[in-house]
Motif scaffolding. Structure first.
Motif, mmCIF file in Angstrom:
data_model
loop_
_atom_site.group_PDB
_atom_site.id
_atom_site.type_symbol
_atom_site.label_atom_id
_atom_site.label_comp_id
_atom_site.label_asym_id
_atom_site.label_seq_id
_atom_site.Cartn_x
_atom_site.Cartn_y
_atom_site.Cartn_z
ATOM 1 N N CYS A 148 0.996 -1.016 -0.090
ATOM 2 C CA CYS A 148 0.099 -0.056 0.063
ATOM 3 C C CYS A 148 0.892 1.261 0.091
ATOM 4 C CB CYS A 148 -0.779 0.029 1.177
ATOM 5 S SG CYS A 148 -2.298 -1.262 0.904
ATOM 6 N N ARG A 149 2.062 1.278 0.507
ATOM 7 C CA ARG A 149 2.689 2.272 0.871
ATOM 8 C C ARG A 149 3.384 2.653 -0.646
ATOM 9 N NH1 ARG A 149 5.941 2.026 6.666
ATOM 10 N NH2 ARG A 149 4.213 3.256 7.825
ATOM 11 N N ARG A 150 3.782 1.642 -1.331
ATOM 12 C CA ARG A 150 4.523 1.735 -2.745
ATOM 13 C C ARG A 150 3.736 2.249 -3.640
ATOM 14 N NH1 ARG A 150 9.543 -2.119 -3.438
ATOM 15 N NH2 ARG A 150 10.253 -2.391 -1.178
ATOM 16 N N THR A 151 2.350 1.501 -3.588
ATOM 17 C CA THR A 151 1.579 1.849 -4.764
ATOM 18 C C THR A 151 0.593 2.805 -4.540
ATOM 19 O OG1 THR A 151 -0.172 0.335 -3.892
ATOM 20 C CG2 THR A 151 1.444 -0.665 -5.394
ATOM 21 N N GLY A 152 0.385 3.193 -3.249
ATOM 22 C CA GLY A 152 -0.446 4.453 -2.916
ATOM 23 C C GLY A 152 -2.178 3.903 -3.133
ATOM 24 N N TYR A 153 -2.169 2.686 -3.098
ATOM 25 C CA TYR A 153 -3.657 2.136 -3.174
ATOM 26 C C TYR A 153 -4.194 2.383 -1.737
ATOM 27 C CZ TYR A 153 -3.159 -0.388 -7.510
ATOM 28 O OH TYR A 153 -3.304 -0.713 -8.841
ATOM 29 N N ASP A 154 -5.689 2.599 -1.613
ATOM 30 C CA ASP A 154 -6.013 2.910 -0.471
ATOM 31 C C ASP A 154 -7.189 1.676 -0.121
ATOM 32 O OD1 ASP A 154 -8.022 3.630 -2.377
ATOM 33 O OD2 ASP A 154 -8.024 5.584 -1.704
ATOM 34 N N GLU A 155 -7.259 0.776 -0.925
ATOM 35 C CA GLU A 155 -7.954 -0.262 -0.619
ATOM 36 C C GLU A 155 -6.901 -1.615 -0.799
ATOM 37 O OE1 GLU A 155 -11.519 -0.299 -3.195
ATOM 38 O OE2 GLU A 155 -12.389 -2.246 -2.084
ATOM 39 N N LEU A 156 -7.432 -2.459 0.278
ATOM 40 C CA LEU A 156 -6.666 -3.797 0.325
ATOM 41 C C LEU A 156 -7.680 -4.812 0.411
ATOM 42 C CD1 LEU A 156 -4.123 -5.239 0.733
ATOM 43 C CD2 LEU A 156 -4.539 -4.906 3.311
ATOM 44 N N SER A 157 -7.416 -5.655 -0.679
ATOM 45 C CA SER A 157 -8.095 -7.097 -0.814
ATOM 46 C C SER A 157 -7.273 -8.162 -0.341
ATOM 47 C CB SER A 157 -8.512 -6.834 -1.914
ATOM 48 O OG SER A 157 -9.446 -7.955 -2.351
ATOM 49 N N LEU A 158 -8.056 -8.888 0.562
ATOM 50 C CA LEU A 158 -7.335 -10.258 0.970
ATOM 51 C C LEU A 158 -7.781 -11.231 0.099
ATOM 52 C CD1 LEU A 158 -7.407 -9.966 4.893
ATOM 53 C CD2 LEU A 158 -5.684 -9.283 3.212
ATOM 54 N N THR A 159 -7.040 -11.840 -0.886
ATOM 55 C CA THR A 159 -7.594 -12.546 -1.875
ATOM 56 C C THR A 159 -7.283 -14.239 -1.788
ATOM 57 O OG1 THR A 159 -5.764 -12.422 -3.277
ATOM 58 C CG2 THR A 159 -7.672 -10.986 -3.642
ATOM 59 N N LEU A 209 -8.781 12.261 -16.135
ATOM 60 C CA LEU A 209 -9.506 11.284 -14.947
ATOM 61 C C LEU A 209 -8.493 10.479 -14.418
ATOM 62 C CD1 LEU A 209 -12.513 11.489 -14.382
ATOM 63 C CD2 LEU A 209 -12.827 9.224 -15.122
ATOM 64 N N ASP A 210 -7.558 9.746 -15.476
ATOM 65 C CA ASP A 210 -6.714 8.743 -14.971
ATOM 66 C C ASP A 210 -5.402 9.463 -14.181
ATOM 67 O OD1 ASP A 210 -8.100 6.519 -15.892
ATOM 68 O OD2 ASP A 210 -7.127 6.722 -17.934
ATOM 69 N N LEU A 211 -5.196 10.817 -14.931
ATOM 70 C CA LEU A 211 -4.077 11.416 -14.265
ATOM 71 C C LEU A 211 -4.397 12.167 -12.893
ATOM 72 C CD1 LEU A 211 -1.387 12.631 -15.117
ATOM 73 C CD2 LEU A 211 -2.455 14.748 -15.630
ATOM 74 N N GLN A 212 -5.811 12.033 -12.460
ATOM 75 C CA GLN A 212 -6.126 12.475 -11.090
ATOM 76 C C GLN A 212 -5.755 11.395 -10.278
ATOM 77 O OE1 GLN A 212 -10.088 13.883 -12.428
ATOM 78 N NE2 GLN A 212 -9.615 16.062 -12.017
ATOM 79 N N ARG A 213 -6.270 10.315 -10.674
ATOM 80 C CA ARG A 213 -6.388 8.926 -9.664
ATOM 81 C C ARG A 213 -4.845 8.706 -9.559
ATOM 82 N NH1 ARG A 213 -7.146 4.078 -11.781
ATOM 83 N NH2 ARG A 213 -7.077 4.983 -13.875
ATOM 84 N N VAL A 214 -3.833 8.877 -10.453
ATOM 85 C CA VAL A 214 -2.594 8.520 -10.408
ATOM 86 C C VAL A 214 -1.719 9.674 -9.456
ATOM 87 C CG1 VAL A 214 -0.131 8.511 -11.463
ATOM 88 C CG2 VAL A 214 -2.467 7.692 -12.815
ATOM 89 N N PHE A 215 -2.145 10.760 -9.518
ATOM 90 C CA PHE A 215 -1.596 11.741 -8.510
ATOM 91 C C PHE A 215 -2.096 11.393 -7.159
ATOM 92 C CE2 PHE A 215 1.018 15.316 -10.430
ATOM 93 C CZ PHE A 215 1.225 14.845 -11.686
ATOM 94 N N HIS A 216 -3.254 11.358 -6.906
ATOM 95 C CA HIS A 216 -3.480 10.904 -5.818
ATOM 96 C C HIS A 216 -2.974 9.964 -5.152
ATOM 97 C CE1 HIS A 216 -7.968 12.730 -6.121
ATOM 98 N NE2 HIS A 216 -7.409 13.331 -4.884
ATOM 99 N N ARG A 217 -2.550 8.817 -5.924
ATOM 100 C CA ARG A 217 -1.710 7.764 -5.340
ATOM 101 C C ARG A 217 -0.449 8.168 -4.872
ATOM 102 N NH1 ARG A 217 -3.487 3.642 -9.433
ATOM 103 N NH2 ARG A 217 -5.716 3.309 -8.776
ATOM 104 N N LEU A 218 0.187 8.935 -6.014
ATOM 105 C CA LEU A 218 1.486 9.240 -5.988
ATOM 106 C C LEU A 218 1.709 10.185 -4.518
ATOM 107 C CD1 LEU A 218 2.535 9.894 -9.610
ATOM 108 C CD2 LEU A 218 2.804 7.824 -8.379
ATOM 109 N N LEU A 219 0.829 11.161 -4.215
ATOM 110 C CA LEU A 219 0.998 12.031 -3.366
ATOM 111 C C LEU A 219 0.976 11.398 -1.958
ATOM 112 C CD1 LEU A 219 -0.979 14.895 -4.852
ATOM 113 C CD2 LEU A 219 1.317 15.200 -4.084
ATOM 114 N N LYS A 220 -0.145 10.342 -2.090
ATOM 115 C CA LYS A 220 -0.298 9.597 -0.936
ATOM 116 C C LYS A 220 1.123 8.599 -0.396
ATOM 117 C CE LYS A 220 -3.577 5.907 0.981
ATOM 118 N NZ LYS A 220 -2.705 4.690 0.833
ATOM 119 N N ILE A 221 1.661 7.952 -1.392
ATOM 120 C CA ILE A 221 3.020 7.463 -1.514
ATOM 121 C C ILE A 221 4.068 8.211 -0.736
ATOM 122 C CG2 ILE A 221 4.523 6.124 -2.573
ATOM 123 C CD1 ILE A 221 2.492 5.477 -4.682
#
Ligand code: SF4
Lengths: 621, 216
Positions: free
Chosen positions: A302-313, B20-32
């Motif tokens: 999650c830290r490296r990808t920035g995903y905010d949803e985690l799925s346990l598959t 739209l995709d750029l927004q999603r990507v930036f959200h993630r990058l900023l979070k990381i």
């Protein structure tokens, strides 16, 4: 500009969502091809969005690219508009990282996840300018290989692949790459390479086996035609899940994938032994990943990808013996890291209050329960050990927790099924609706929505129901009509999938090597994207069968003899033939079998571990 | 609260990332990146993020930007840049991160450098000779016809080998303000025998405010 040729730019300017074809996503691996010994093109025979949702590719991409001198890249089936442009402009199918054509690679590997993607495999080879049949390719062509669940009956695609991988790829694919590397350095011809590859656990070289047939069309024997080739290929597995840590970085798609979230595989296999379920049999034995590894890798991912949803598959995440500990560990950091958890495959029978609380801190979406059959009798036949009381308890908890929509999954066309069982589907849904209004702490001011989703049952190899004939389309249509006539509430919605694709699925699932010609004929006649309703053409397939003089009914509408040599009898996924026969006979008597974690039913898969699957001295449940 | 503007180049592969995709990507990058960006409040907090004057797919740019907020009073722009760059998709180069000086609404014009095959010169000559150059622009309220010559009376180009190059300045605004996509000109030239869009490169080089300052 970045090596984009005018042709490529032209194609991109004419297609929908060009971002699917450009690569460049965060998390991509780039290497200097001058310093690379083995180049692998990992091909997914469906769209970018679907392929990028597939965990298996992420696992193998990560494992292979950890080797400094190997480079694994990705290719997907271009959507029809892009395919057309590539054909028109003479752009061969390429990998997204280097943009090099498939022919520049040492290994071109396909993941066979479902039978209806077979024509897409041929379409991708053709777009890559690679001869379709293994026999037409010498060592100058890339080694064309396959993996994935469909390999457990590899035969319909056997003519097209040099090598097919039975079982789990983590070690096997690395072994294949290492052998290819040696072969390249030593200048092996294709025969030598294949002979060496055939020695690896799980590796099946179709051309090293001859198939003979009985006059009535059934398989007589499948025999190795080279010395030193095993009579049966045994599936490769990862014995200990913790030995292969899950990937802590993903290529994050720029164009939305179907499953665009972090996922960690928590366990492999399934303890349940549902008799219709192929995955439940071919991924045996059951193995768990430790809570510590799950939590640590999930957090890093999650830290490296920035995903905010985690799925346990997994096939059945709630069967993890330490699920509560996993959730506790995840919850200790998830909120602070802005990550929400989802468990995709909850089971009604161990759906507990605390489980709901631990997974629904962030959002409440709909709930799904797989009941599979409408009556207890039929659920016993298929060994879906779920009772109405469990469904009721699960729904009760869910409703009190604020859920208002429930999706119930069923199958139609199951062995021994009667109209009584079909009515049972509607009755079950009605009882869930009634239950909602009986509960005093139900969500106020809201109605309930129960969706019945009905799939057609397709008998699959390596399951106790492999011996059964598939229901005919007419019979399924009758059942469907009857089901609709049994539904009397507007709170119940019925989703039904057409059975035309299931027919093909049934034929290819249980087909033999002679079907390769049919697949090729249909492909040459324009078949691809058969998984997509708008491109699936049943009549085209029937024409292909007719042209090849092959009767499809022979494969899916015929019950197999219990002693028949199946087209997959030389491919050993672990479960023994005698176990399947035993289970089939118990099914006919509606007798259930205990899950593996309670009692071992001696299916034989433990031989892959070299010991028992569970320590029954501990009280596991 | 400080508004921080992130400037970046969007070329190559990344030219095909939609807004739209750029927004999603930036959200993630900023979070990381774990940079101290401000999250909107409420039930489902997310990073405040706003892009200015996005490009059409396939066009490239040296001066794209987006803004985020931070509760910090000042920022180390170079540290922000260094934190973000390694996370970016291919083709995106972060050029500068700094407190915003102007508001997005102050953007008035955009400069583009267009590169075309040299044999499109005739189409440009025809454009220069014509009285009017009517194009149809899609707006939220339907189609609108306008005369490009009003904004671009004349295009001076230079031919270098197989290519010709020219720079143009077009109105660029957000909201109700007029915004002219260079694709309108490319289509118009294509109609006069100029090269099709995929043989041309559209590169946005500057965004200017009404006073002619670089948007910052
Ligand atoms: S050997 Fe026993 S415990 Fe292991 S998978 Fe087979 S039935 Fe289950």
């Amino acid at each position: 500009m970045a090596g984009f040729s005018p042709k490529f730019k032209e194609a991109l300017s004419l297609v929908q969502k060009p971002g699917r074809y450009t690569g460049g996503e965060p998390g991509c691996v780039y290497k200097d091809k001058q310093n690379v010994d083995v180049r692998m093109a990992f091909c997914f025979p469906d769209t970018y969005e679907i392929g990028m949702s597939f965990l298996g590719e992420k696992i193998l991409y990560d494992l292979l690219n950890r080797h400094e001198n190997w480079w694994c890249e990705r290719a997907f089936m271009p959507w029809t508009d892009m395919k057309e442009q590539m054909e028109r402009l003479g752009i061969p199918l390429y990998c997204l990282e280097s943009k090099d054509p498939l022919t520049d690679f040492d290994i071109v590997g396909f993941s066979l996840e479902y039978e209806l993607c077979y024509t897409n495999v041929l379409a991708m080879l053709r777009l890559g300018g690679i001869p379709l049949r293994a026999a037409d390719r010498d060592e100058r062509w890339p080694l064309i290989i396959a993996g994935g669940p469909c390999v457990c009956n590899a035969e319909p695609m056997a003519d097209f692949f040099d090598v097919m991988q039975l079982g789990e790829g983590e070690q096997m694919l690395q072994d294949i790459c290492a052998t290819v590397e040696t072969g390249k350095k030593q200048g092996w011809d294709k025969e030598t390479l294949l002979r060496e590859l055939a020695k690896l656990p799980g590796v099946y070289v179709p051309s090293f086996y001859d198939v003979t047939y009985l006059p009535d069309g059934r398989v007589e024997a499948i025999t190795p035609n080279r010395p030193g080739v095993p009579a049966r290929v045994t599936k490769a597995i990862v014995k200990n899940m913790d030995d292969y840590a899950p990937p802590v970085n993903f290529v994050v798609p720029l164009v939305g994938a179907v499953q665009d979230r972090a996922c960690v595989e928590v366990l492999r296999g399934c303890v349940r032994g549902c008799r219709f379920c192929q995955a439940g049999q071919i991924y045996r034995p059951f193995r768990e990943r430790s809570p510590q590894q799950i939590s640590d890798c999930a957090r890093e991912l999650c830290r490296r990808t920035g995903y905010d949803e985690l799925s346990l598959t997994s096939l059945s995440t709630s069967d993890h013996s330490q699920l509560e500990e996993i959730l506790d560990r995840l919850n200790s950091w998830a909120e602070a890291d802005h990550v929400s958890l989802s468990l995709p495959s909850l089971r009604v029978d161990n759906f507990s209050q605390s489980l709901v609380e631990k997974t629904t801190k962030v959002r409440k979406s709909g709930l799904t329960f797989a009941a599979e059959a409408g009556t207890q009798r039929l659920r016993d036949v298929i060994n879906k050990n779920v009772t109405w009381e469990q469904i009721e308890r699960g729904c009760r908890i869910a409703f009190s927790e604020g859920y208002t929509s429930v999706k119930l999954y069923f199958m139609m066309g199951l062995p021994t099924e009667t109209m009584e069982d079909i009515k049972g589907i509607a009755d079950t849904a009605q009882r869930v609706v009634d239950l909602f209004y009986q509960i005093s702490d139900r969500p106020k001011g809201k109605g309930v929505q129960v969706t019945i989703s009905v799939a057609c049952f397709v008998p699959k190899p390596d399951t106790p129901f492999q011996f059964c004939a598939q229901d005919r389309r007419e019979a399924l249509r009758e059942k469907q009509k009857y089901l609709l006539s049994c539904v009397h509430s507007r709170k119940i919605k019925v989703n039904y999938h057409d059975s035309a694709t299931s027919v093909l699925e049934g034929v290819f699932a249980k087909g033999d090597r002679r079907l390769g010609r049919v697949i090729e004929t249909a492909f040459e006649d324009g078949a691809f994207f058969d998984t997509w309703e708008e491109y699936f053409d049943y009549d085209r397939w029937m024409r292909a069968f007719a042209a090849c003089g092959i009767d499809p009914d022979f494969y899916n509408y015929r019950a197999l003899g219990l002693d028949e040599v199946t087209p997959w009898s030389h491919l050993d996924v672990g479960v023994s033939h005698s176990f399947l026969v035993r289970e089939y006979q118990k099914a006919l008597q509606a007798q259930t079998t205990q899950p593996c974690n309670r009692q071992c039913s001696a299916c034989g898969a433990n031989k892959l571990l070299g010991g028992p699957c569970f320590d029954y001295r501990q009280d596991l449940l | 609260m400080t508004t921080v503007r992130i400037f970046f180049e969007k070329c190559g592969e990344s030219a095909y990332i939609s807004l739209l995709d750029l927004q999603r990507v930036f959200h993630r990058l900023l979070k990381i990146s774990e940079l101290p960006v401000w999250y909107t409040q409420g039930f489902n907090p997310h990073i405040y993020l706003s892009f200015s004057c996005p490009l059409s797919l396939g066009q490239e740019s040296l001066c794209e930007s987006c803004e985020v907020k931070t509760e910090q009073e000042s920022i180390d722009g170079e540290a922000w840049r260094a934190a973000l760059q390694p996370l970016m998709p291919r083709g995106i180069t972060v050029t500068k991160v700094a407190p915003a000086q102007a508001k997005v609404g102050e953007i008035a014009t955009a400069a583009y450098r267009i590169t075309m095959p040299a044999d499109s010169a005739a189409a440009l000559d025809a454009y220069n000779a014509a009285e009017t150059a009517e194009v149809t622009k899609k707006t939220k309220r339907g189609h609108k016809t306008l005369d490009l010559k009003q904004y671009l009376p004349r295009i001076d180009y230079t031919v270098a080998g197989k290519e010709l190059v020219f720079d143009i300045l077009l109105p660029c605004g957000s909201g109700e303000a007029l915004n002219l996509n260079p694709a309108l000109l490319m289509d118009c030239l294509n109609g006069q025998g100029g090269a099709p869009a995929w043989q041309c490169q559209v590169l946005r080089t500057h965004l200017y405010t009404a006073s002619g300052q670089d948007f910052a």
